[in-house]
Design a protein around this motif. Sequence first.
Motif, PDB file in Angstrom:
ATOM      1  N   LYS A   1       0.830  -1.201   0.000  1.00  0.00           N
ATOM      2  CA  LYS A   1       0.000   0.000   0.000  1.00  0.00           C
ATOM      3  C   LYS A   1       0.864   1.250   0.000  1.00  0.00           C
ATOM      4  O   LYS A   1       1.884   1.325   0.697  1.00  0.00           O
ATOM      5  CB  LYS A   1      -0.913  -0.012   1.234  1.00  0.00           C
TER       6      LYS A   1
ATOM      7  N   CYS B   1      -1.288   7.183   0.728  1.00  0.00           N
ATOM      8  CA  CYS B   1      -2.689   7.058   0.324  1.00  0.00           C
ATOM      9  C   CYS B   1      -3.536   6.726   1.539  1.00  0.00           C
ATOM     10  O   CYS B   1      -3.305   5.728   2.223  1.00  0.00           O
ATOM     11  CB  CYS B   1      -2.837   5.948  -0.733  1.00  0.00           C
TER      12      CYS B   1
ATOM     13  N   SER C   1      -7.119   5.668   3.379  1.00  0.00           N
ATOM     14  CA  SER C   1      -8.246   4.815   3.017  1.00  0.00           C
ATOM     15  C   SER C   1      -9.249   4.795   4.153  1.00  0.00           C
ATOM     16  O   SER C   1      -8.873   4.764   5.324  1.00  0.00           O
ATOM     17  CB  SER C   1      -7.767   3.382   2.716  1.00  0.00           C
TER      18      SER C   1
ATOM     19  N   TYR D   1      -9.560  -5.525   5.645  1.00  0.00           N
ATOM     20  CA  TYR D   1      -9.949  -6.374   4.528  1.00  0.00           C
ATOM     21  C   TYR D   1     -10.918  -7.460   4.982  1.00  0.00           C
ATOM     22  O   TYR D   1     -11.577  -8.090   4.150  1.00  0.00           O
ATOM     23  CB  TYR D   1      -8.714  -7.027   3.907  1.00  0.00           C
TER      24      TYR D   1
ATOM     25  N   GLU E   1      -7.727   0.100  -3.490  1.00  0.00           N
ATOM     26  CA  GLU E   1      -6.343   0.373  -3.116  1.00  0.00           C
ATOM     27  C   GLU E   1      -5.398  -0.286  -4.100  1.00  0.00           C
ATOM     28  O   GLU E   1      -4.390   0.291  -4.499  1.00  0.00           O
ATOM     29  CB  GLU E   1      -6.077  -0.142  -1.693  1.00  0.00           C
ATOM     30  N   ASP E   2      -5.727  -1.520  -4.483  1.00  0.00           N
ATOM     31  CA  ASP E   2      -4.932  -2.261  -5.453  1.00  0.00           C
ATOM     32  C   ASP E   2      -5.790  -2.467  -6.699  1.00  0.00           C
ATOM     33  O   ASP E   2      -6.815  -3.140  -6.643  1.00  0.00           O
ATOM     34  CB  ASP E   2      -4.516  -3.616  -4.857  1.00  0.00           C
TER      35      ASP E   2
ATOM     36  N   SER F   1      -6.885  -6.089  -7.389  1.00  0.00           N
ATOM     37  CA  SER F   1      -7.423  -6.795  -6.225  1.00  0.00           C
ATOM     38  C   SER F   1      -8.161  -8.059  -6.631  1.00  0.00           C
ATOM     39  O   SER F   1      -8.588  -8.225  -7.777  1.00  0.00           O
ATOM     40  CB  SER F   1      -8.392  -5.883  -5.465  1.00  0.00           C
TER      41      SER F   1
END
Length: 248
Positions: free
Chosen positions: A191, A195, A197, A202, A221-222, A225
Amino acid sequence: MYRDTSSCNTYNYGDALYWDARYIQEGGSFDWYQRYSALRPFVRKYVRPSSRVLMVGCGNAVMSEDMVKDGYEDIMNIDISSVAIEMMRRKYEYIPQLKYMQMDVRDMSFFPDESFDSIIDKGTLDSLMCGTDAPISATQMLGEVSRLLKPGGIYMLITYGDPSVRMPHLIRPVYNWKTLLYIIPRPGFEKDEGCSSARKSYLEPVPTTENGLLPPSFVLEDPDSHFIYVCRKTDETELIFTPLPIEN
Protein backbone atom coordinates in the motif's frame (compact mmCIF):
# COMPACT_ATOMS: atom_id res chain seq x y z
CA MET A 1 -23.88 -10.77 -22.70
CA TYR A 2 -21.90 -10.59 -19.43
CA ARG A 3 -18.83 -12.26 -20.94
CA ASP A 4 -15.83 -10.91 -19.05
CA THR A 5 -12.71 -10.82 -21.21
CA SER A 6 -10.66 -8.48 -19.04
CA SER A 7 -8.15 -11.18 -18.05
CA CYS A 8 -8.61 -13.59 -20.95
CA ASN A 9 -6.16 -14.41 -23.70
CA THR A 10 -6.10 -16.73 -26.70
CA TYR A 11 -6.28 -19.88 -24.55
CA ASN A 12 -9.60 -21.63 -24.03
CA TYR A 13 -9.59 -22.03 -20.27
CA GLY A 14 -12.87 -23.95 -20.41
CA ASP A 15 -11.35 -26.76 -22.47
CA ALA A 16 -10.17 -29.98 -20.81
CA LEU A 17 -7.52 -30.51 -23.52
CA TYR A 18 -5.88 -27.20 -22.65
CA TRP A 19 -5.64 -28.11 -18.97
CA ASP A 20 -4.47 -31.68 -19.61
CA ALA A 21 -1.61 -30.35 -21.74
CA ARG A 22 -0.74 -27.69 -19.20
CA TYR A 23 -0.60 -30.10 -16.25
CA ILE A 24 1.50 -32.59 -18.24
CA GLN A 25 3.95 -29.83 -19.09
CA GLU A 26 4.17 -28.06 -15.76
CA GLY A 27 3.70 -30.69 -13.05
CA GLY A 28 4.26 -29.55 -9.47
CA SER A 29 1.62 -27.47 -7.74
CA PHE A 30 0.18 -24.01 -8.28
CA ASP A 31 -2.43 -21.95 -6.43
CA TRP A 32 -4.35 -19.37 -8.44
CA TYR A 33 -4.77 -15.86 -7.01
CA GLN A 34 -4.30 -16.48 -3.29
CA ARG A 35 -2.86 -19.12 -0.98
CA TYR A 36 -4.90 -20.57 1.86
CA SER A 37 -3.01 -18.50 4.44
CA ALA A 38 -4.56 -15.33 2.97
CA LEU A 39 -8.01 -16.88 2.56
CA ARG A 40 -8.08 -18.63 5.93
CA PRO A 41 -9.92 -15.87 7.84
CA PHE A 42 -12.79 -16.00 5.35
CA VAL A 43 -12.90 -19.79 5.14
CA ARG A 44 -12.87 -20.19 8.91
CA LYS A 45 -15.57 -17.54 9.29
CA TYR A 46 -18.04 -19.17 6.90
CA VAL A 47 -17.09 -22.84 6.57
CA ARG A 48 -17.13 -25.14 9.59
CA PRO A 49 -14.33 -27.75 9.76
CA SER A 50 -16.98 -30.48 9.97
CA SER A 51 -18.62 -29.29 6.72
CA ARG A 52 -18.72 -31.45 3.63
CA VAL A 53 -16.80 -29.23 1.20
CA LEU A 54 -16.67 -29.33 -2.60
CA MET A 55 -13.61 -27.73 -4.21
CA VAL A 56 -14.49 -27.03 -7.84
CA GLY A 57 -11.67 -26.81 -10.36
CA CYS A 58 -9.08 -27.97 -7.84
CA GLY A 59 -6.27 -28.31 -10.40
CA ASN A 60 -2.94 -29.02 -8.72
CA ALA A 61 -3.39 -26.46 -5.93
CA VAL A 62 -2.44 -27.23 -2.34
CA MET A 63 -5.35 -25.31 -0.80
CA SER A 64 -7.30 -28.46 0.07
CA GLU A 65 -4.22 -29.96 1.71
CA ASP A 66 -3.76 -26.79 3.75
CA MET A 67 -7.40 -26.91 4.80
CA VAL A 68 -6.99 -30.48 6.04
CA LYS A 69 -3.95 -29.40 8.04
CA ASP A 70 -6.21 -26.71 9.50
CA GLY A 71 -8.76 -29.26 10.69
CA TYR A 72 -11.16 -29.68 7.75
CA GLU A 73 -12.46 -33.22 7.61
CA ASP A 74 -14.14 -33.88 4.26
CA ILE A 75 -13.15 -32.21 0.98
CA MET A 76 -14.26 -33.52 -2.40
CA ASN A 77 -12.07 -32.11 -5.17
CA ILE A 78 -13.16 -32.09 -8.80
CA ASP A 79 -11.54 -30.89 -12.01
CA ILE A 80 -12.21 -31.22 -15.73
CA SER A 81 -8.64 -32.42 -16.29
CA SER A 82 -8.15 -36.16 -15.85
CA VAL A 83 -4.39 -35.51 -15.76
CA ALA A 84 -4.69 -33.21 -12.75
CA ILE A 85 -7.07 -35.54 -10.93
CA GLU A 86 -4.87 -38.60 -11.38
CA MET A 87 -1.83 -36.62 -10.27
CA MET A 88 -3.56 -35.36 -7.13
CA ARG A 89 -5.20 -38.69 -6.34
CA ARG A 90 -1.78 -40.35 -6.27
CA LYS A 91 -0.28 -37.51 -4.24
CA TYR A 92 -2.93 -37.66 -1.52
CA GLU A 93 -3.96 -41.31 -1.57
CA TYR A 94 -3.01 -41.65 2.11
CA ILE A 95 -5.06 -38.65 3.25
CA PRO A 96 -8.65 -39.88 3.70
CA GLN A 97 -10.05 -36.37 4.14
CA LEU A 98 -9.24 -35.61 0.49
CA LYS A 99 -11.10 -37.22 -2.41
CA TYR A 100 -10.64 -36.56 -6.13
CA MET A 101 -12.92 -37.03 -9.13
CA GLN A 102 -12.70 -35.96 -12.77
CA MET A 103 -15.83 -33.91 -13.50
CA ASP A 104 -17.09 -30.93 -15.49
CA VAL A 105 -18.56 -28.28 -13.20
CA ARG A 106 -21.28 -27.64 -15.78
CA ASP A 107 -22.67 -31.13 -15.13
CA MET A 108 -22.21 -32.47 -11.62
CA SER A 109 -25.22 -34.79 -11.81
CA PHE A 110 -23.15 -37.53 -10.16
CA PHE A 111 -23.93 -35.78 -6.86
CA PRO A 112 -27.50 -35.68 -5.49
CA ASP A 113 -29.24 -32.42 -4.62
CA GLU A 114 -28.06 -30.70 -1.42
CA SER A 115 -24.92 -32.84 -1.14
CA PHE A 116 -22.57 -30.19 0.25
CA ASP A 117 -22.42 -27.69 3.07
CA SER A 118 -19.90 -25.49 1.28
CA ILE A 119 -18.51 -25.07 -2.23
CA ILE A 120 -15.26 -23.19 -2.87
CA ASP A 121 -14.32 -21.80 -6.28
CA LYS A 122 -10.91 -20.21 -6.78
CA GLY A 123 -10.77 -19.18 -10.42
CA THR A 124 -13.01 -21.82 -11.99
CA LEU A 125 -15.89 -19.53 -12.92
CA ASP A 126 -13.23 -17.17 -14.30
CA SER A 127 -11.94 -19.96 -16.53
CA LEU A 128 -15.40 -20.59 -17.94
CA MET A 129 -15.83 -16.87 -18.57
CA CYS A 130 -12.80 -17.04 -20.86
CA GLY A 131 -14.16 -20.01 -22.80
CA THR A 132 -16.62 -20.32 -25.65
CA ASP A 133 -20.33 -19.84 -24.82
CA ALA A 134 -19.25 -18.18 -21.58
CA PRO A 135 -22.67 -16.97 -20.33
CA ILE A 136 -24.23 -20.39 -20.95
CA SER A 137 -21.35 -22.16 -19.21
CA ALA A 138 -21.58 -19.81 -16.22
CA THR A 139 -25.33 -20.40 -15.91
CA GLN A 140 -24.85 -24.17 -16.09
CA MET A 141 -22.14 -24.15 -13.45
CA LEU A 142 -23.89 -21.81 -11.01
CA GLY A 143 -27.15 -23.72 -11.40
CA GLU A 144 -25.31 -26.89 -10.39
CA VAL A 145 -23.62 -25.11 -7.48
CA SER A 146 -27.00 -23.92 -6.21
CA ARG A 147 -28.50 -27.39 -6.63
CA LEU A 148 -25.71 -29.05 -4.67
CA LEU A 149 -25.74 -26.64 -1.73
CA LYS A 150 -27.77 -27.48 1.34
CA PRO A 151 -30.06 -24.72 2.67
CA GLY A 152 -27.79 -22.37 4.59
CA GLY A 153 -24.79 -23.59 2.59
CA ILE A 154 -22.02 -21.31 1.37
CA TYR A 155 -20.65 -20.79 -2.13
CA MET A 156 -17.35 -18.92 -1.80
CA LEU A 157 -16.14 -17.44 -5.08
CA ILE A 158 -12.60 -16.06 -5.28
CA THR A 159 -12.21 -14.16 -8.55
CA TYR A 160 -10.59 -11.27 -10.39
CA GLY A 161 -14.09 -10.22 -11.54
CA ASP A 162 -15.46 -7.07 -9.93
CA PRO A 163 -19.19 -6.84 -9.13
CA SER A 164 -20.03 -5.23 -12.49
CA VAL A 165 -19.12 -8.49 -14.27
CA ARG A 166 -19.85 -11.08 -11.58
CA MET A 167 -23.01 -9.91 -9.83
CA PRO A 168 -25.17 -10.25 -12.97
CA HIS A 169 -24.43 -13.98 -12.79
CA LEU A 170 -24.88 -14.30 -9.02
CA ILE A 171 -28.11 -12.39 -8.43
CA ARG A 172 -30.49 -14.68 -10.31
CA PRO A 173 -33.49 -15.23 -8.00
CA VAL A 174 -33.55 -18.97 -8.73
CA TYR A 175 -30.36 -19.41 -6.69
CA ASN A 176 -31.80 -17.85 -3.51
CA TRP A 177 -28.39 -16.44 -2.59
CA LYS A 178 -27.66 -13.65 -0.14
CA THR A 179 -24.22 -12.32 -1.02
CA LEU A 180 -21.50 -10.49 0.89
CA LEU A 181 -18.45 -9.00 -0.84
CA TYR A 182 -14.87 -8.80 0.39
CA ILE A 183 -11.92 -7.33 -1.47
CA ILE A 184 -8.30 -8.27 -0.80
CA PRO A 185 -5.13 -7.08 -2.52
CA ARG A 186 -3.08 -9.41 -4.68
CA PRO A 187 -0.17 -11.20 -2.95
CA GLY A 188 2.82 -8.91 -2.55
CA PHE A 189 0.87 -5.69 -2.93
CA GLU A 190 2.32 -2.83 -0.91
CA LYS A 191 0.00 0.00 0.00
CA ASP A 192 1.14 3.52 -0.82
CA GLU A 193 1.84 5.05 2.58
CA GLY A 194 0.71 8.42 1.28
CA CYS A 195 -2.69 7.06 0.32
CA SER A 196 -5.40 7.31 2.96
CA SER A 197 -8.25 4.82 3.02
CA ALA A 198 -11.56 4.74 4.81
CA ARG A 199 -11.51 0.96 4.96
CA LYS A 200 -10.78 -0.41 8.41
CA SER A 201 -9.98 -3.99 7.48
CA TYR A 202 -9.95 -6.37 4.53
CA LEU A 203 -11.85 -8.74 6.81
CA GLU A 204 -14.92 -6.52 6.80
CA PRO A 205 -17.56 -6.81 4.06
CA VAL A 206 -17.51 -4.03 1.49
CA PRO A 207 -20.69 -1.91 1.36
CA THR A 208 -22.49 -2.36 -1.96
CA THR A 209 -25.47 -0.86 -3.71
CA GLU A 210 -28.91 -2.45 -3.84
CA ASN A 211 -27.83 -4.34 -6.96
CA GLY A 212 -24.63 -5.63 -5.32
CA LEU A 213 -22.34 -3.17 -7.10
CA LEU A 214 -19.58 -0.99 -5.70
CA PRO A 215 -20.61 2.60 -4.92
CA PRO A 216 -19.39 5.10 -7.56
CA SER A 217 -17.11 6.70 -4.98
CA PHE A 218 -15.37 3.44 -4.04
CA VAL A 219 -11.66 3.34 -4.93
CA LEU A 220 -9.62 0.13 -5.01
CA GLU A 221 -6.34 0.37 -3.12
CA ASP A 222 -4.93 -2.26 -5.45
CA PRO A 223 -6.21 -2.08 -9.05
CA ASP A 224 -5.53 -5.82 -9.36
CA SER A 225 -7.42 -6.80 -6.22
CA HIS A 226 -9.18 -10.13 -5.83
CA PHE A 227 -12.86 -10.26 -4.97
CA ILE A 228 -14.43 -12.77 -2.58
CA TYR A 229 -18.17 -13.32 -2.94
CA VAL A 230 -19.72 -15.22 -0.05
CA CYS A 231 -23.07 -16.49 -1.29
CA ARG A 232 -25.37 -18.12 1.25
CA LYS A 233 -28.24 -20.26 0.04
CA THR A 234 -31.39 -19.16 1.83
CA ASP A 235 -35.03 -20.11 1.77
CA GLU A 236 -37.66 -17.62 0.68
CA THR A 237 -38.53 -16.61 4.23
CA GLU A 238 -34.98 -15.73 5.25
CA LEU A 239 -34.08 -12.05 4.95
CA ILE A 240 -30.88 -11.55 6.92
CA PHE A 241 -27.44 -13.08 6.28
CA THR A 242 -25.65 -13.58 9.60
CA PRO A 243 -22.07 -14.92 9.42
CA LEU A 244 -20.92 -17.75 11.65
CA PRO A 245 -19.02 -16.76 14.80
CA ILE A 246 -15.33 -16.25 14.09
CA GLU A 247 -13.27 -19.30 15.05
CA ASN A 248 -9.72 -19.11 16.34
